[in-house]
Design a protein around this motif. Structure first.
Motif, mmCIF file in Angstrom:
data_model
loop_
_atom_site.group_PDB
_atom_site.id
_atom_site.type_symbol
_atom_site.label_atom_id
_atom_site.label_comp_id
_atom_site.label_asym_id
_atom_site.label_seq_id
_atom_site.Cartn_x
_atom_site.Cartn_y
_atom_site.Cartn_z
ATOM 1 N N ALA A 107 70.564 83.083 69.510
ATOM 2 C CA ALA A 107 70.565 82.271 70.728
ATOM 3 C C ALA A 107 71.248 82.980 71.895
ATOM 4 O O ALA A 107 70.945 82.681 73.054
ATOM 5 C CB ALA A 107 71.245 80.929 70.471
ATOM 6 N N LEU A 108 72.146 83.911 71.614
ATOM 7 C CA LEU A 108 72.858 84.593 72.702
ATOM 8 C C LEU A 108 71.923 85.487 73.521
ATOM 9 O O LEU A 108 71.856 85.332 74.746
ATOM 10 C CB LEU A 108 74.051 85.365 72.153
ATOM 11 N N MET A 150 69.699 75.768 74.090
ATOM 12 C CA MET A 150 68.939 74.725 73.388
ATOM 13 C C MET A 150 68.388 73.701 74.379
ATOM 14 O O MET A 150 67.254 73.237 74.222
ATOM 15 C CB MET A 150 69.815 74.033 72.345
ATOM 16 N N LEU A 151 69.163 73.338 75.386
ATOM 17 C CA LEU A 151 68.672 72.410 76.403
ATOM 18 C C LEU A 151 67.479 72.996 77.155
ATOM 19 O O LEU A 151 66.500 72.292 77.429
ATOM 20 C CB LEU A 151 69.788 72.057 77.384
ATOM 21 N N GLN A 152 67.561 74.275 77.475
ATOM 22 C CA GLN A 152 66.459 74.908 78.190
ATOM 23 C C GLN A 152 65.213 74.988 77.304
ATOM 24 O O GLN A 152 64.095 74.720 77.765
ATOM 25 C CB GLN A 152 66.865 76.301 78.667
ATOM 26 N N PHE A 179 67.181 74.417 63.408
ATOM 27 C CA PHE A 179 68.129 75.527 63.361
ATOM 28 C C PHE A 179 69.389 75.222 62.556
ATOM 29 O O PHE A 179 70.180 76.119 62.287
ATOM 30 C CB PHE A 179 68.469 76.001 64.774
ATOM 31 N N SER A 180 69.581 73.985 62.154
ATOM 32 C CA SER A 180 70.704 73.639 61.285
ATOM 33 C C SER A 180 70.299 73.577 59.826
ATOM 34 O O SER A 180 71.163 73.523 58.952
ATOM 35 C CB SER A 180 71.296 72.293 61.701
ATOM 36 N N PHE A 181 69.005 73.583 59.545
ATOM 37 C CA PHE A 181 68.523 73.421 58.170
ATOM 38 C C PHE A 181 69.028 74.531 57.248
ATOM 39 O O PHE A 181 69.591 74.264 56.189
ATOM 40 C CB PHE A 181 66.986 73.357 58.151
ATOM 41 N N GLN A 182 68.843 75.783 57.627
ATOM 42 C CA GLN A 182 69.255 76.893 56.767
ATOM 43 C C GLN A 182 70.770 76.932 56.540
ATOM 44 O O GLN A 182 71.208 77.050 55.397
ATOM 45 C CB GLN A 182 68.772 78.230 57.308
ATOM 46 N N GLY A 225 77.329 89.850 62.307
ATOM 47 C CA GLY A 225 77.260 89.851 60.851
ATOM 48 C C GLY A 225 78.004 88.735 60.163
ATOM 49 O O GLY A 225 77.507 88.143 59.208
ATOM 50 N N GLU A 226 79.197 88.419 60.620
ATOM 51 C CA GLU A 226 80.047 87.477 59.893
ATOM 52 C C GLU A 226 80.257 86.157 60.614
ATOM 53 O O GLU A 226 80.094 85.097 60.044
ATOM 54 C CB GLU A 226 81.436 88.102 59.661
ATOM 55 N N ARG A 227 80.646 86.215 61.842
ATOM 56 C CA ARG A 227 81.122 85.027 62.530
ATOM 57 C C ARG A 227 80.017 84.071 62.976
ATOM 58 O O ARG A 227 80.140 82.877 62.829
ATOM 59 C CB ARG A 227 81.915 85.419 63.771
ATOM 60 N N PHE A 228 78.976 84.618 63.570
ATOM 61 C CA PHE A 228 78.017 83.750 64.223
ATOM 62 C C PHE A 228 76.753 83.533 63.424
ATOM 63 O O PHE A 228 75.999 82.614 63.701
ATOM 64 C CB PHE A 228 77.704 84.299 65.612
ATOM 65 N N GLY A 229 76.508 84.387 62.472
ATOM 66 C CA GLY A 229 75.411 84.210 61.528
ATOM 67 C C GLY A 229 74.082 83.844 62.149
ATOM 68 O O GLY A 229 73.555 84.546 63.006
#
Length: 171
Positions: A26-27, A86-88, A113-116, A17-21
């Motif tokens: 991806a996990l 991401m590499l895979q 994935f960095s756009f938002q 919820g907070e930290r990884f957003g």
């Protein structure tokens, strides 16, 4: 314990919820893709990072004391997991689309994935300091301003602290 209790899923919910957003997806994706990784070194490194991070979080989750920053050691491992995921994914994209190489696929993934998160941060830039930060860091800001401007000699200055206060912040 001093009131720092929480449910078993405290850290897992906090991470999601907070930290990884936005990167939380991806996990589990990396865990799903782990058996399909052709690069043995990446596969072993991913497995190591998963075992260490999940094991650490399980130990924290069974503890009676739950404090928000106790989970901080897992974030470098999460960053490693996301990088390997991401590499895979870039390998799969490059394999599936013949005119895109792995580096180009990786750059495309990073941009997508960095756009938002970048769009969410842009309005926050230049807003200044929150009222909480002003009250908490008043002395630091004062000292920094005086040192930068050189407007006052601080050699004989005396600062009085009214006592230690704890933060009553719960995520």
């Amino acid at each position: 314990n001093e009131g720092h209790a929480g449910p078993f899923g405290y850290y897992f919910n906090f991470i999601r919820g907070e930290r990884f957003g936005n990167w939380y997806w991806a996990l589990p994706t990396g865990l799903f893709l782990l058996p399909f990784n052709d690069d043995e070194k990446r596969q072993r490194l991913s497995l190591f990072a998963y075992i260490c991070s999940i094991g650490f979080l399980l130990i924290l989750s069974t503890s009676a004391t739950k404090i928000a920053w106790y989970d901080l050691p897992v974030y470098p491992l999460f960053a490693l997991i996301i990088t390997l995921t991401m590499l895979q994914l870039a390998d799969y994209i490059a394999w599936g689309i013949s005119f895109i190489n792995v580096k180009a696929a990786l750059i495309i993934l990073i941009i997508i994935f960095s756009f938002q998160p970048v769009c969410e941060m842009i309005p926050l830039i230049g807003q200044g300091v929150s009222a909480y930060e002003k009250s908490f860091y008043t002395t630091s800001y004062y000292l920094r301003k005086k040192i930068q401007t050189g407007s006052q000699d601080l050699k004989n200055a005396t600062f009085i602290d009214e006592g230690y206060t704890t933060l009553a912040w719960k995520p």
